[in-house]
Structure formats: structure tokens, C-alpha cells
Design a protein around this motif. Sequence first.
Motif, short mmCIF file in Angstrom:
data_model
loop_
_atom_site.label_atom_id
_atom_site.label_comp_id
_atom_site.label_asym_id
_atom_site.label_seq_id
_atom_site.Cartn_x
_atom_site.Cartn_y
_atom_site.Cartn_z
N GLU A 127 27.53 -57.53 46.65
CA GLU A 127 26.14 -57.80 46.96
C GLU A 127 26.08 -58.57 48.26
OE1 GLU A 127 22.15 -57.78 46.78
OE2 GLU A 127 23.46 -56.79 45.35
N GLY A 128 25.36 -58.04 49.25
CA GLY A 128 25.20 -58.75 50.50
C GLY A 128 26.53 -59.04 51.15
N SER A 129 26.81 -60.31 51.38
CA SER A 129 28.00 -60.69 52.13
C SER A 129 29.09 -61.30 51.27
CB SER A 129 27.60 -61.71 53.20
OG SER A 129 26.59 -61.19 54.02
N TRP A 130 29.01 -61.13 49.95
CA TRP A 130 30.07 -61.70 49.12
C TRP A 130 30.85 -60.62 48.42
CZ3 TRP A 130 29.43 -60.69 43.92
CH2 TRP A 130 28.13 -60.46 43.47
N LEU A 131 32.07 -60.92 48.12
CA LEU A 131 32.98 -59.97 47.50
C LEU A 131 33.70 -60.63 46.35
CD1 LEU A 131 34.73 -57.31 47.59
CD2 LEU A 131 36.27 -58.57 49.07
N ILE A 132 33.71 -59.97 45.20
CA ILE A 132 34.43 -60.51 44.05
C ILE A 132 35.83 -59.88 44.01
CG2 ILE A 132 34.50 -60.67 41.54
CD1 ILE A 132 31.50 -60.45 41.52
N PHE A 133 36.85 -60.70 43.91
CA PHE A 133 38.21 -60.20 43.72
C PHE A 133 38.35 -59.77 42.23
CE2 PHE A 133 42.56 -59.81 44.73
CZ PHE A 133 43.25 -60.09 43.55
N SER A 134 38.96 -58.60 41.87
CA SER A 134 39.57 -57.79 42.90
C SER A 134 38.82 -56.48 43.07
CB SER A 134 41.02 -57.51 42.55
OG SER A 134 41.12 -56.57 41.51
N TYR A 135 38.77 -56.02 44.28
CA TYR A 135 38.11 -54.78 44.63
C TYR A 135 39.19 -53.73 44.83
CZ TYR A 135 33.85 -52.54 46.21
OH TYR A 135 32.74 -51.77 46.27
N ALA A 148 35.01 -53.03 61.30
CA ALA A 148 34.63 -51.61 61.38
C ALA A 148 35.40 -50.78 60.36
CB ALA A 148 34.88 -51.09 62.79
N ASP A 149 36.68 -51.08 60.21
CA ASP A 149 37.50 -50.36 59.24
C ASP A 149 36.98 -50.60 57.81
OD1 ASP A 149 39.12 -49.32 61.19
OD2 ASP A 149 40.73 -50.78 60.92
N ALA A 150 36.55 -51.82 57.53
CA ALA A 150 36.04 -52.15 56.20
C ALA A 150 34.74 -51.42 55.90
CB ALA A 150 35.84 -53.66 56.08
N ILE A 151 33.88 -51.32 56.91
CA ILE A 151 32.61 -50.59 56.74
C ILE A 151 32.90 -49.12 56.45
CG2 ILE A 151 30.52 -49.82 57.93
CD1 ILE A 151 30.59 -52.48 59.48
N TYR A 152 33.84 -48.56 57.21
CA TYR A 152 34.22 -47.16 57.01
C TYR A 152 34.87 -46.95 55.65
CZ TYR A 152 36.17 -42.54 57.83
OH TYR A 152 36.49 -41.21 57.71
N LEU A 153 35.70 -47.90 55.23
CA LEU A 153 36.35 -47.82 53.92
C LEU A 153 35.32 -47.73 52.81
CD1 LEU A 153 38.90 -48.17 52.05
CD2 LEU A 153 38.40 -50.62 52.14
N MET A 154 34.30 -48.58 52.86
CA MET A 154 33.26 -48.56 51.84
C MET A 154 32.51 -47.24 51.83
SD MET A 154 33.33 -51.23 49.97
CE MET A 154 31.72 -51.05 49.20
N MET A 155 32.28 -46.70 53.01
CA MET A 155 31.57 -45.43 53.11
C MET A 155 32.43 -44.28 52.58
SD MET A 155 29.84 -43.67 56.49
CE MET A 155 31.41 -43.64 57.37
N GLU A 156 33.70 -44.27 52.95
CA GLU A 156 34.59 -43.17 52.58
C GLU A 156 35.01 -43.24 51.11
OE1 GLU A 156 38.41 -41.11 54.63
OE2 GLU A 156 38.63 -43.24 54.17
N GLN A 157 35.39 -44.44 50.64
CA GLN A 157 35.95 -44.58 49.30
C GLN A 157 34.90 -44.84 48.22
OE1 GLN A 157 39.20 -44.10 48.56
NE2 GLN A 157 39.70 -43.70 50.71
N HIS A 158 33.82 -45.52 48.59
CA HIS A 158 32.83 -45.91 47.58
C HIS A 158 31.43 -45.37 47.85
CE1 HIS A 158 35.68 -48.65 45.66
NE2 HIS A 158 36.08 -48.95 46.88
N HIS A 159 31.27 -44.60 48.94
CA HIS A 159 30.00 -43.95 49.27
C HIS A 159 28.86 -44.96 49.36
CE1 HIS A 159 32.36 -40.41 48.46
NE2 HIS A 159 32.57 -40.81 47.22
N LYS A 160 29.14 -46.10 49.96
CA LYS A 160 28.14 -47.15 50.16
C LYS A 160 28.09 -47.52 51.64
CE LYS A 160 28.70 -49.25 45.57
NZ LYS A 160 27.35 -48.96 45.07
N ILE A 161 26.87 -47.67 52.15
CA ILE A 161 26.69 -48.11 53.52
C ILE A 161 26.42 -49.61 53.49
CG2 ILE A 161 25.36 -47.87 55.65
CD1 ILE A 161 26.91 -45.38 54.88
N ILE A 162 27.26 -50.40 54.17
CA ILE A 162 27.09 -51.84 54.17
C ILE A 162 26.93 -52.34 55.60
CG2 ILE A 162 28.44 -52.14 52.06
CD1 ILE A 162 30.78 -53.08 53.84
N GLU A 163 26.34 -53.53 55.73
CA GLU A 163 26.19 -54.12 57.06
C GLU A 163 27.45 -54.88 57.45
OE1 GLU A 163 22.79 -56.69 56.69
OE2 GLU A 163 24.06 -58.42 56.29
N GLY A 164 27.48 -55.31 58.70
CA GLY A 164 28.68 -55.95 59.23
C GLY A 164 29.11 -57.20 58.49
N SER A 165 28.15 -58.04 58.07
CA SER A 165 28.53 -59.28 57.40
C SER A 165 29.20 -59.01 56.06
CB SER A 165 27.32 -60.19 57.23
OG SER A 165 26.28 -59.55 56.51
#
Length: 236
Positions: A225-233, A178-195
Motif C-alpha cells: 500500500e502506497g510507499s510501504w512494503l511488508i516482508f516478505s514479498y 525503475a527495475d522495481a516498478i517494472y518488476l511489479m508490473m511484470e510479475q504482479h500486474h500492478k502499476i506503482i509510483e516511484g516512492s
Amino acid sequence: TVAMKTLGMSGRIFVPNYASEAKIKMVTAMGGRVEHYGDDCVETEKQARRQALDTGATYISPYNDLEVAAGQGTIGYEILKQLPEVDVVMACVGGGGLIGGISAYLKVAKPSIKIIGCSPANSAAMHHSIQAGKVIDIENKETLSDGSAGSIEEDTVTFDVCRRNVDEWQLVSEEEIADAIYLMMEQHHKIIEGSAGVAIAAYCKMKQHLDGMKPIREPQLQKREGSWLIFSYTVP
């Protein structure tokens, strides 16, 4: 649904009873036919297989299929093409098709890359199966990461791929997702799904242990993109 419409074919999409209502609405809005069955995705997959056998239709697994995993592996090609300096790739793991495909390509193209599998603690079938040395049945609890939730088929082709290619595993709590979803919304203005939040939550949890890795410069920080993350963010 898009693939079927593009090819002029019809089909049914089987989903577990807990499937996201938002996703169901999107599929049906695009003309897809959705059928609910089972309280675990393994039950859903078995029902879909039975229906395919009974009707002579072709069954396509969301992960237990080498061609499906290979298609997801093209993400690994895109990662390395756009970010050749990347040191670590973190991906959310459900049945293992996504991380299996990505890791299969990256471990050949750049063996030094570290692959980290990330799962919600409430539903981490592949994580626990790798630890046990075989596919096991576990209790799956409710999770924000509905896209990765549920058990995996005993004969899944992704088990050996994950066991061979995934270097490290990380579990995250529902609060961390939940914190990660909020972080993306607050810091990067992106809405992402749970995965997608699972991979980001795992990075936030492991950030101090990854400090020695090469940073990616500013123009490349937004790759997700989707459920993957490239380091470093960039995470505060």
C-alpha cells in the motif's frame, strides 16, 4: 481533496514545481485547487505557512505534524492485525511521517519488528540527517520517487521518532527504483509510483540479508500500500 469535500471545506494544496503532472491532474479532477511554488518541498511548505498566516487559514503539514504521523501510524496497526508474524517492515522515507507513524506503533506493539527506512540516493534528506545527528540541508537531485523528494524542515517532529525507531537505512539508485516498478508490473500486474518502488528496490537489494526471516504464506504475499512494503514479498 477528498477530506475537504467530505467536510464541506475549501482549501489550497501547495506543491513544488517538480510535482507529478499525473497527480496534479487527479487532484484538480476531484475539484482540488493546486498552487505551485518552489523547487524544493521545504520552499513550498514555507510558502504554504506564509499564506495560511496571511489569510487566517489552517496549515497542515504533509509530515511535520504529530497528528498526521499518528494517522499514518494506523497502517502499522493494519500490518500487525493482518500479518502478526511479520519480522520486517520497509518503508520509503521522505519527511518521515509515514515511517515515523508506522514505527511508533509497531515498536510498542511488537518491539522485535525490524524497521528499515528506504530512500532514493538522489534525495535522502532524512537518511543523511540521521547520520549527521541533526537535520541538515543536502543537495537533492531529480528522482523517480517524487513523492519522497526534497528537504525536510529543521524543526520536524519526525526526526527524533525516526532516530529512535528506525533500525536500518538503505539507499537505492534510480535504476534500482525503475527495475522495481517494472518488476511489479511484470510479475504482479500492478502499476506503482516511484516512492512505492523505493521500498521494493531496497528489499531486492537486501534480500539475501533477510533470508532468515519468517516467510508469509501465499494468500498474504500481495500486501502493498502506497510507499510501504511488508516482508516478505515474493521476488524472483
